[in-house]
Design a protein around this motif. Sequence first.
Motif, PDB file in Angstrom:
ATOM      1  N   UNK A 138      39.197  49.193  36.439  1.00  0.00           N
ATOM      2  CA  UNK A 138      38.737  48.174  35.502  1.00  0.00           C
ATOM      3  C   UNK A 138      39.557  48.229  34.214  1.00  0.00           C
ATOM      4  N   UNK A 139      39.890  47.089  33.654  1.00  0.00           N
ATOM      5  CA  UNK A 139      40.575  47.090  32.350  1.00  0.00           C
ATOM      6  C   UNK A 139      39.603  47.483  31.244  1.00  0.00           C
ATOM      7  N   UNK A 140      40.144  47.827  30.095  1.00  0.00           N
ATOM      8  CA  UNK A 140      39.327  48.123  28.924  1.00  0.00           C
ATOM      9  C   UNK A 140      39.080  46.846  28.137  1.00  0.00           C
ATOM     10  N   UNK A 466      26.465  61.639  26.193  1.00  0.00           N
ATOM     11  CA  UNK A 466      25.899  61.241  27.484  1.00  0.00           C
ATOM     12  C   UNK A 466      26.525  62.073  28.598  1.00  0.00           C
ATOM     13  N   UNK A 467      25.711  62.839  29.304  1.00  0.00           N
ATOM     14  CA  UNK A 467      26.207  63.737  30.355  1.00  0.00           C
ATOM     15  C   UNK A 467      25.532  63.386  31.670  1.00  0.00           C
ATOM     16  N   UNK A 468      26.293  63.425  32.760  1.00  0.00           N
ATOM     17  CA  UNK A 468      25.734  63.242  34.093  1.00  0.00           C
ATOM     18  C   UNK A 468      26.070  64.446  34.951  1.00  0.00           C
ATOM     19  N   UNK A 519      27.135  53.740  41.260  1.00  0.00           N
ATOM     20  CA  UNK A 519      25.955  54.054  40.456  1.00  0.00           C
ATOM     21  C   UNK A 519      25.560  52.834  39.622  1.00  0.00           C
ATOM     22  N   UNK A 520      24.254  52.678  39.401  1.00  0.00           N
ATOM     23  CA  UNK A 520      23.758  51.513  38.660  1.00  0.00           C
ATOM     24  C   UNK A 520      23.873  51.740  37.149  1.00  0.00           C
ATOM     25  N   UNK A 521      25.080  51.680  36.665  1.00  0.00           N
ATOM     26  CA  UNK A 521      25.307  51.763  35.234  1.00  0.00           C
ATOM     27  C   UNK A 521      26.535  50.954  34.879  1.00  0.00           C
ATOM     28  N   UNK A 522      26.658  50.621  33.607  1.00  0.00           N
ATOM     29  CA  UNK A 522      27.825  49.904  33.140  1.00  0.00           C
ATOM     30  C   UNK A 522      29.046  50.832  33.125  1.00  0.00           C
ATOM     31  N   UNK A 523      30.242  50.255  33.112  1.00  0.00           N
ATOM     32  CA  UNK A 523      31.441  51.080  32.927  1.00  0.00           C
ATOM     33  C   UNK A 523      31.440  51.757  31.563  1.00  0.00           C
ATOM     34  N   UNK A 524      32.148  52.898  31.495  1.00  0.00           N
ATOM     35  CA  UNK A 524      32.383  53.608  30.229  1.00  0.00           C
ATOM     36  C   UNK A 524      31.085  54.012  29.528  1.00  0.00           C
ATOM     37  N   UNK A 547      34.675  58.053  45.295  1.00  0.00           N
ATOM     38  CA  UNK A 547      33.882  58.660  44.231  1.00  0.00           C
ATOM     39  C   UNK A 547      34.723  58.871  42.978  1.00  0.00           C
ATOM     40  N   UNK A 548      36.003  59.193  43.160  1.00  0.00           N
ATOM     41  CA  UNK A 548      36.895  59.363  42.007  1.00  0.00           C
ATOM     42  C   UNK A 548      37.057  58.033  41.274  1.00  0.00           C
ATOM     43  N   UNK A 549      37.216  56.945  42.015  1.00  0.00           N
ATOM     44  CA  UNK A 549      37.323  55.625  41.399  1.00  0.00           C
ATOM     45  C   UNK A 549      36.043  55.287  40.650  1.00  0.00           C
ATOM     46  N   UNK A 550      34.900  55.652  41.222  1.00  0.00           N
ATOM     47  CA  UNK A 550      33.618  55.401  40.554  1.00  0.00           C
ATOM     48  C   UNK A 550      33.478  56.238  39.291  1.00  0.00           C
ATOM     49  N   UNK A 551      33.916  57.476  39.351  1.00  0.00           N
ATOM     50  CA  UNK A 551      33.890  58.325  38.150  1.00  0.00           C
ATOM     51  C   UNK A 551      34.757  57.718  37.059  1.00  0.00           C
ATOM     52  N   UNK A 552      35.940  57.225  37.439  1.00  0.00           N
ATOM     53  CA  UNK A 552      36.815  56.575  36.460  1.00  0.00           C
ATOM     54  C   UNK A 552      36.132  55.353  35.860  1.00  0.00           C
ATOM     55  N   UNK A 553      35.332  54.660  36.655  1.00  0.00           N
ATOM     56  CA  UNK A 553      34.641  53.462  36.155  1.00  0.00           C
ATOM     57  C   UNK A 553      33.592  53.808  35.101  1.00  0.00           C
ATOM     58  N   UNK A 554      32.809  54.854  35.322  1.00  0.00           N
ATOM     59  CA  UNK A 554      31.664  55.109  34.440  1.00  0.00           C
ATOM     60  C   UNK A 554      31.966  56.115  33.325  1.00  0.00           C
ATOM     61  N   UNK A 555      33.133  56.762  33.369  1.00  0.00           N
ATOM     62  CA  UNK A 555      33.490  57.723  32.334  1.00  0.00           C
ATOM     63  C   UNK A 555      34.224  57.024  31.194  1.00  0.00           C
TER      64      UNK A 555
END
Length: 604
Positions: A138-140, A466-468, A519-524, A547-555
Motif C-alpha cells: 500500500x502507498x503512504x 500500539x503493540x500486537x 486482520x480487521x484493522x486499518x493500515x499503519x 503474513x509478511x505482506x499483512x504485517x507490512x500493511x498494519x505496521x
Amino acid sequence: MAIPAEDNNFFKQKKYPFILTLSILLIFVTLFLFTTNTTSNPLVFYSNLKHQPKLVPSVSLPTDNSTPKVQKKIPSKEQGLPQKEEALSIDWKLCKDHVTVDYIPCLDNYKAIMALKSRRHMEHRERHCPETSLNCLLPLPKGYKVPVHWPKSRDMIWYDNVPYPKLVEYKKDQHWVVKSGEYLKFPGGGTQFKDGVDHYIEFIEKTLPKIQWGKHIRVVLDVGCGVASFGGYLLDKNVITMSFAPKDEHEAQIQFALERGVPATLSVIGTQKLTFPDNGFDLIHCARCRVHWDADGGKPLYELNRVLRPGGYFAWSATPVYRDDDRDQKVWKAMVAITKAMCWKVVAKADDSSGIGLVIYQKPTSSSCYEKRKENNPPLCENADGKNSSWYARLNNCLTPLPVDGNGKLQSWPKPWPQRLTSKSPSLPSDSKVIGEFNKDSNHWSQLVSDVYADGLSIKWSSVRNVMDMNAGYAGFAAALIDRPIWVMNVVPIDMPDTLSIIMDRGLIGMYHDWCESFSTYPRTYDLIHASFLFKHLEQRCDPIDAVVEIDRILRPNGYLVIHDSMEMLSKLSPILRSLHWSVTLHQNQFLVGRKSFWRPMSS
C-alpha cells in the motif's frame, strides 16, 4: 577397407571400457547443464510458489498474474545475519486500482459485498475476505509523518496521517473531533458526553459505586465507540477498553482511535459472533451505539450476554432510557422483556446534569434464575465440548451457560486489579500441570523482557504505543510490559490452544484471528508487532509470505517487528523483510528485529 586382424582384436578388447567412460561423461555433462539451467532460471522452481507448504523467500509479488521474477545476490554478511543466507531482491509493486492507502482486504471486498443478497443485518459490514491474498504494497498517504507520541496523541494527531474531514463536519456540534491547523484534536466530547467524557465516566461510577473503575472493573467492551474517547479516558482509571465499531459512514473513526494510541478494532454485531471469548468482559458500554438490541428476538443482546462475565454490567446510555416518545418507549419495553428473559436485573438508573439518562444492568451470578423461568425462552445453549467457538460463527438465539471450574462450581470473579494480573485465573484449569505451565510461562516472559527485550533488541520504546502479539499464549509478553505506557492486542490464533479467557481474566484484552487472513484493522496502526514461534505453525496452512505482506500493511513506518523463532525460520524471513528495505538485525540466534522504513516501490 578391411581392418587388420590385430586392430580388430584391439577394438574388441577396448570397446566396453570406452563406452562406459563415454556414458559417464555424457551423464555429468547432462547434469551440469540441467543444474546450470535451473540456477539461472529459478522460475522453474518458483512457478508454483503459492501451492508450496514451505516459505520460499525469493518471489516477486506483482499486482497482476504474471510470473514472479527472482534475482539472487551474494550471501549477506551484514547486520548479524547468518552467513549462509542469500540476499534476494523481490520485485515489489505498489497496489493499484481499487486498493487505496487505507485498504482493508477483508472489509473492502466490494465484489463480495455487492453480491450479498441482504444487508438487513449489517452483513455488508462483516468480514468477506478475498480469495487471493494481497500481493502488493500500500502507498503512504501524502504528507504522512511519524505519529504524535503518547500521551500527547490522545488529544491530537496529524491530519495528514488520517485526512478524513467527513466526521469532523458530521459531528462538529458534539465535539468528537475538530480540525486545528495541521492537527485533528479530540476535546473529549461525544453524543452522550455533553459535559465531557471525564464527567460521564465519573457519572457512571457515582450511579453505581460498586463499579470501582480500575479495581473491580478492569476489562471493558465499548460498543459503537466512535473515536474511542470513552476508552481513552478510562485509561487514566487503570481500565483497558476494547473499543469497536464498524467501518461505516462515520468515516475512519477506528483509524482515528488507533492513531491516537487508544485500543480499538473494526467489528460489528451483525449475523456473526464477535471474535471474543465467552464470559470475558467485566463491563459492556453503549452510548447511542445505534445497535437494535431487540432485533431478531434479541440476538444482539444474547451476544452481549455471551461475552459478559457473570456479575458483569451493561451500561446503556440512549434515548429510550430517558425519553417518553412512542418510538423510544417501544424500544424500552422490548428491552425490559428481553433482559428479564435473560435474567438481567436493573441495578441502577439515573440522569446526569445535562439530562442524559443511564441504566445499568447486571448479569446473574447463579443459574437459579434460569431454572425458575416459567418459559425456557431463550433456552440455554448446548456446548458439549465446553469450548469457545466464535470465529465465523453465527449468532446464537440462546443463552451461554455460566462458566464452571473443574469441580463443577461456578467460576468466581477475578481478584481486584492489579492482583488479577499475576494470580490464578478463574478460567485456568485446576490441573497442577497446567498451573505449573502458566507460572513457568509468566516467569519466562518476565525474565526475557527484562533481560533481552527492554535493552538488548535496540528498540526505541519511547516511540512504541500500539503493540500486537500475534501468538499471545497466556499473554506473558503483555503482562511483562504492563508498567510501560503501551497497550497490547493479544491475538490467539484459531489453530493454537484457546487461552483468550485466561488472558482476559488477567485483566488484558485480545481477540481470535486466523493469520491466513487479513486482520480487521486499518493500515499503519501498530508500532510494534511481536510473533513468538508462530510461523512454524503458519507455514503448514498457508504461505507465510502473505503474513509478511499483512504485517507490512498494519505496521507504521519506523515501527518494529520482533520475531522469536528458530534460526531456520529467521533465515527464511529475514531476506523477505530486507527486500522491503527494512533494517534487519539478529540477536542471540533467536530474535529477529525488523524495522520498517518509509520506502515504497515506485509506481509503474
